[in-house]
Scaffold this motif. Structure first.
Motif, PDB file in Angstrom:
ATOM      1  N   ILE A 164       0.935  -1.295   0.101  1.00 48.07           N
ATOM      2  CA  ILE A 164       0.062  -0.170   0.033  1.00 48.07           C
ATOM      3  C   ILE A 164       0.874   1.329   0.012  1.00 48.07           C
ATOM      4  O   ILE A 164       1.642   1.467   0.828  1.00 48.07           O
ATOM      5  CB  ILE A 164      -0.867  -0.049   1.234  1.00 48.07           C
ATOM      6  N   ILE A 165       0.796   2.241  -1.011  1.00 49.72           N
ATOM      7  CA  ILE A 165       1.588   3.235  -1.126  1.00 49.72           C
ATOM      8  C   ILE A 165       0.782   4.392  -1.379  1.00 49.72           C
ATOM      9  O   ILE A 165      -0.342   4.508  -1.552  1.00 49.72           O
ATOM     10  CB  ILE A 165       2.728   2.983  -2.378  1.00 49.72           C
ATOM     11  N   GLY A 166       1.308   5.542  -0.944  1.00 46.60           N
ATOM     12  CA  GLY A 166       0.739   6.636  -1.239  1.00 46.60           C
ATOM     13  C   GLY A 166       1.286   7.938  -0.163  1.00 46.60           C
ATOM     14  O   GLY A 166       2.468   7.628   0.443  1.00 46.60           O
ATOM     15  N   ALA A 167       1.010   9.115  -0.505  1.00 46.46           N
ATOM     16  CA  ALA A 167       1.309  10.482   0.173  1.00 46.46           C
ATOM     17  C   ALA A 167       1.042  10.251   1.507  1.00 46.46           C
ATOM     18  O   ALA A 167      -0.063   9.431   1.999  1.00 46.46           O
ATOM     19  CB  ALA A 167       1.061  11.697  -0.321  1.00 46.46           C
ATOM     20  N   PRO A 168       1.733  10.883   2.610  1.00 47.66           N
ATOM     21  CA  PRO A 168       1.193  11.282   4.037  1.00 47.66           C
ATOM     22  C   PRO A 168      -0.149  11.334   3.978  1.00 47.66           C
ATOM     23  O   PRO A 168      -0.645  12.098   3.450  1.00 47.66           O
ATOM     24  CB  PRO A 168       2.149  11.808   4.540  1.00 47.66           C
ATOM     25  N   ASN A 169      -0.892  10.793   5.035  1.00 50.07           N
ATOM     26  CA  ASN A 169      -2.192  11.218   5.506  1.00 50.07           C
ATOM     27  C   ASN A 169      -3.328  10.540   4.528  1.00 50.07           C
ATOM     28  O   ASN A 169      -4.484  11.538   4.549  1.00 50.07           O
ATOM     29  CB  ASN A 169      -2.382  12.508   5.985  1.00 50.07           C
ATOM     30  N   VAL A 170      -3.139   9.996   3.318  1.00 47.16           N
ATOM     31  CA  VAL A 170      -4.198   9.697   2.417  1.00 47.16           C
ATOM     32  C   VAL A 170      -5.051   8.604   2.984  1.00 47.16           C
ATOM     33  O   VAL A 170      -5.917   8.139   2.401  1.00 47.16           O
ATOM     34  CB  VAL A 170      -3.765   9.192   1.029  1.00 47.16           C
ATOM     35  N   GLY A 171      -4.493   7.852   4.063  1.00 44.53           N
ATOM     36  CA  GLY A 171      -5.398   6.759   4.491  1.00 44.53           C
ATOM     37  C   GLY A 171      -4.848   5.214   4.288  1.00 44.53           C
ATOM     38  O   GLY A 171      -5.651   4.307   4.534  1.00 44.53           O
ATOM     39  N   LYS A 172      -3.424   5.220   4.219  1.00 46.10           N
ATOM     40  CA  LYS A 172      -2.800   3.949   3.918  1.00 46.10           C
ATOM     41  C   LYS A 172      -2.901   2.935   5.272  1.00 46.10           C
ATOM     42  O   LYS A 172      -3.521   1.924   5.061  1.00 46.10           O
ATOM     43  CB  LYS A 172      -1.309   4.050   3.766  1.00 46.10           C
ATOM     44  N   SER A 173      -2.762   3.420   6.535  1.00 47.23           N
ATOM     45  CA  SER A 173      -2.905   2.563   7.415  1.00 47.23           C
ATOM     46  C   SER A 173      -4.124   2.174   7.813  1.00 47.23           C
ATOM     47  O   SER A 173      -4.643   1.180   8.347  1.00 47.23           O
ATOM     48  CB  SER A 173      -2.260   3.459   8.922  1.00 47.23           C
ATOM     49  N   THR A 174      -5.285   3.199   7.732  1.00 47.06           N
ATOM     50  CA  THR A 174      -6.589   2.948   7.864  1.00 47.06           C
ATOM     51  C   THR A 174      -6.864   1.905   6.807  1.00 47.06           C
ATOM     52  O   THR A 174      -7.952   0.985   7.176  1.00 47.06           O
ATOM     53  CB  THR A 174      -7.471   4.177   7.455  1.00 47.06           C
ATOM     54  N   LEU A 175      -6.654   1.976   5.733  1.00 46.93           N
ATOM     55  CA  LEU A 175      -6.871   0.875   4.602  1.00 46.93           C
ATOM     56  C   LEU A 175      -6.310  -0.451   5.152  1.00 46.93           C
ATOM     57  O   LEU A 175      -6.909  -1.685   4.768  1.00 46.93           O
ATOM     58  CB  LEU A 175      -6.231   1.259   3.422  1.00 46.93           C
ATOM     59  N   LEU A 176      -4.988  -0.585   5.513  1.00 50.07           N
ATOM     60  CA  LEU A 176      -4.382  -1.773   6.043  1.00 50.07           C
ATOM     61  C   LEU A 176      -5.452  -2.429   7.176  1.00 50.07           C
ATOM     62  O   LEU A 176      -5.736  -3.468   7.217  1.00 50.07           O
ATOM     63  CB  LEU A 176      -3.087  -1.403   6.582  1.00 50.07           C
ATOM     64  N   ASN A 177      -5.921  -1.361   8.229  1.00 52.09           N
ATOM     65  CA  ASN A 177      -6.668  -1.917   9.111  1.00 52.09           C
ATOM     66  C   ASN A 177      -8.236  -2.403   8.573  1.00 52.09           C
ATOM     67  O   ASN A 177      -8.628  -3.474   9.261  1.00 52.09           O
ATOM     68  CB  ASN A 177      -6.887  -0.911  10.261  1.00 52.09           C
ATOM     69  N   ALA A 178      -8.502  -1.792   7.728  1.00 55.18           N
ATOM     70  CA  ALA A 178      -9.863  -2.223   6.948  1.00 55.18           C
ATOM     71  C   ALA A 178      -9.920  -3.437   6.368  1.00 55.18           C
ATOM     72  O   ALA A 178     -10.631  -4.561   6.395  1.00 55.18           O
ATOM     73  CB  ALA A 178     -10.343  -1.139   5.924  1.00 55.18           C
ATOM     74  N   LEU A 179      -8.483  -3.626   5.671  1.00 56.85           N
ATOM     75  CA  LEU A 179      -8.481  -4.985   5.033  1.00 56.85           C
ATOM     76  C   LEU A 179      -8.229  -6.206   5.802  1.00 56.85           C
ATOM     77  O   LEU A 179      -8.960  -7.244   5.506  1.00 56.85           O
ATOM     78  CB  LEU A 179      -7.301  -4.765   4.027  1.00 56.85           C
ATOM     79  N   LEU A 180      -7.520  -5.919   6.817  1.00 57.47           N
ATOM     80  CA  LEU A 180      -7.399  -7.124   7.904  1.00 57.47           C
ATOM     81  C   LEU A 180      -8.529  -6.953   8.908  1.00 57.47           C
ATOM     82  O   LEU A 180      -8.584  -7.983   9.698  1.00 57.47           O
ATOM     83  CB  LEU A 180      -6.090  -6.659   8.602  1.00 57.47           C
ATOM     84  N   ASN A 181      -9.410  -6.178   8.979  1.00 57.29           N
ATOM     85  CA  ASN A 181     -10.268  -6.049   9.984  1.00 57.29           C
ATOM     86  C   ASN A 181     -10.160  -6.059  11.521  1.00 57.29           C
ATOM     87  O   ASN A 181     -10.638  -6.663  12.261  1.00 57.29           O
ATOM     88  CB  ASN A 181     -11.614  -7.138   9.532  1.00 57.29           C
ATOM     89  N   GLU A 182      -8.749  -5.253  11.574  1.00 59.34           N
ATOM     90  CA  GLU A 182      -8.366  -5.051  12.990  1.00 59.34           C
ATOM     91  C   GLU A 182      -7.426  -3.819  12.966  1.00 59.34           C
ATOM     92  O   GLU A 182      -6.853  -3.343  11.877  1.00 59.34           O
ATOM     93  CB  GLU A 182      -7.562  -6.335  13.363  1.00 59.34           C
ATOM     94  N   GLU A 183      -7.231  -3.450  14.101  1.00 60.94           N
ATOM     95  CA  GLU A 183      -6.327  -2.144  14.205  1.00 60.94           C
ATOM     96  C   GLU A 183      -5.040  -2.600  14.339  1.00 60.94           C
ATOM     97  O   GLU A 183      -4.273  -2.646  15.558  1.00 60.94           O
ATOM     98  CB  GLU A 183      -6.875  -1.637  15.605  1.00 60.94           C
TER      99      GLU A 183
END
Length: 445
Positions: free
Chosen positions: A223-242
């Motif tokens: 998962i790549i992107g500029a800062p604050n575009v939501g990469k970590s939020t997307l990781l959490n959403a895909l894994l369904n965990e924080e």
């Protein structure tokens, strides 16, 4: 069948469990087990039968067991084989193995049961290696691939290739016996057509290795992107965990974060990377450099953006062949994207609201299947290396035909191609190769 000295080993996982299965195989197996098993005489019972009794150390009962009998050649190794199912106590298992050794068996080496099965013609070397892959399979896709190889799918294709080449090789070799008479038994045009046909069959097998290895080890998805575009939020959403820390502070993720996700029976390694931007922060700079390295190694890249600006910052880093463009924050309304560099695979999501995640998962799965160019997938590095060498030998033979080389040089190239195909299946094999392959197996297999 070749029956060697009896060997024994624990065939189930070590550690305390409900039962432990101890396998014994080789010449004299029934006599060895009869010395410690009090029940029926195993030499007199039918093959593929179960028998209840006790394992004893002289008159002391060690355990109550069920013994399975497999008589040669109708066993995994094609030798006389006994499998002792005892209680899964480490102490009991050690005692039974000690009694078997005392009665004339020896402890098996890693993979020795499968090696004996191979030597006795139960299956070829590709199928033997598939046994280890099947045991290690941790996803439906890797399980399907290993099972296909175990059932001979890959072997049949290689055998067919080799048989076609052997016919022409024998004709070329025959020409050498009549060298002074200038005769031609192998039609050069037919041989050229055969080599081109073989190369067209081998090429997708070689190309399948990256795909097959990814299935086996897990498909890396960055998962790549500029800062604050939501990469970590997307990781959490895909894994369904924080899994990753999410804040409004740019540059929160300073290193790669990885976890495993299973989709449609395929194992994916989802990797969250540090935001790509110019920075003077030393630690963040290291994280960004690691992000770029991860992008290079990934099979699939999720290029995340939420505006033209953040899209432009990652466009140069994304390989169109492996990129899925993901527009985040769709819940905030339509965002006009004018950049023409977005590829065909484009998904709109809201990682925070978990909108569009299923569509993204389907896109990821489809990207994997788009890479599959043949039903037979190569997952083993040894097989890949020999296929590459086979292809090179065939290319040399083809070049030789073009310039009209003599039959002895042509025969040498064909023999080399046959050699490498034979090395894969074990038609041509040496002790060092066998030792290297089977040493990687668990001891009870």
């Amino acid at each position: 069948m070749l029956q060697q000295e009896p060997i024994c080993a624990l065939a189930t996982a070590s550690g305390i469990g409900a039962i432990g299965v101890i396998r014994v195989s080789g010449e004299g197996t029934f006599e060895v087990v009869n010395q410690i098993f009090k029940g029926k005489d195993l030499r007199k019972v039918e093959s593929h039968t179960l028998h209840f009794g006790t394992i004893r150390d002289n008159e002391t009962i060690v355990d109550e067991v069920v013994v399975a009998v497999f008589k040669s050649p109708k066993s995994f190794t094609k030798e006389d084989t006994v499998e002792i199912s005892c209680h899964g106590s480490d102490y009991i298992i050690r005692q039974v193995l000690k009694l078997l050794v005392r009665s004339g068996a020896r402890l098996a080496r890693p993979g020795e049961f499968t090696q004996r099965a191979f030597l006795n013609g139960q299956f070829d070397l590709v199928q033997a290696e598939a046994v280890a892959d099947l045991i290690a399979a941790d996803s439906a896709a890797s399980h399907r691939t290993a099972l296909n190889q175990l059932r001979g799918g890959f072997s049949k294709k290689l055998t067919s290739l080799r048989e076609e080449l052997i016919h022409f090789a024998s004709m070329v070799e025959l020409e050498l016996d009549f060298g002074e008479e200038d005769v031609e038994f192998a039609n050069r045009d037919d041989l050229k057509r055969l080599i081109l046909s073989l190369q067209s069959t081998i090429a997708p097998l070689i190309e399948s290795f990256d795909f097959g290895n990814a299935l086996k080890e897990g498909v890396p998805v960055a998962i790549i992107g500029a800062p604050n575009v939501g990469k970590s939020t997307l990781l959490n959403a895909l894994l369904n965990e924080e899994k990753a820390i999410v804040t409004a502070i740019a540059g929160t993720t300073r290193d790669v974060i990885e976890d495993v996700l299973y989709l449609d029976g395929i194992k994916f390694r989802i990797i969250d990377t540090a935001g790509i931007r110019e920075t003077d922060d030393v630690v963040e700079s290291i994280g960004i450099e690691r992000s770029k390295q991860t992008i290079e190694r990934a099979d699939i890249v999720l290029a995340l953006f939420d505006s033209d600006r953040t899209l432009a910052e990652i466009t140069s880093l994304a390989d169109p062949e492996k990129t899925i463009w993901v527009q985040n924050k769709a819940d905030l309304g339509d965002i006009t994207i004018s950049n023409e560099n977005i590829g065909k695979t484009y998904v709109r999501i809201s990682a925070q609201k978990k909108q569009g995640i299923i569509a993204l998962q389907k896109a990821i799965i489809q990207r994997v299947y788009n890479e599959k160019k043949t039903d037979t997938v190569v997952t083993n590095l040894r097989h890949y290396e020999h296929l590459v060498k086979t292809q090179q030998a065939l290319s040399d033979a083809l070049n030789g035909l073009e310039i009209g080389i003599t039959g002895d040089f042509l025969a040498q190239d064909i023999r080399l191609a046959l050699h490498h195909l034979g090395e894969i299946t074990g038609t041509i094999v040496n002790d060092d190769l066998l030792a290297n392959i089977f040493s990687k197996f668990c001891i009870g297999k």
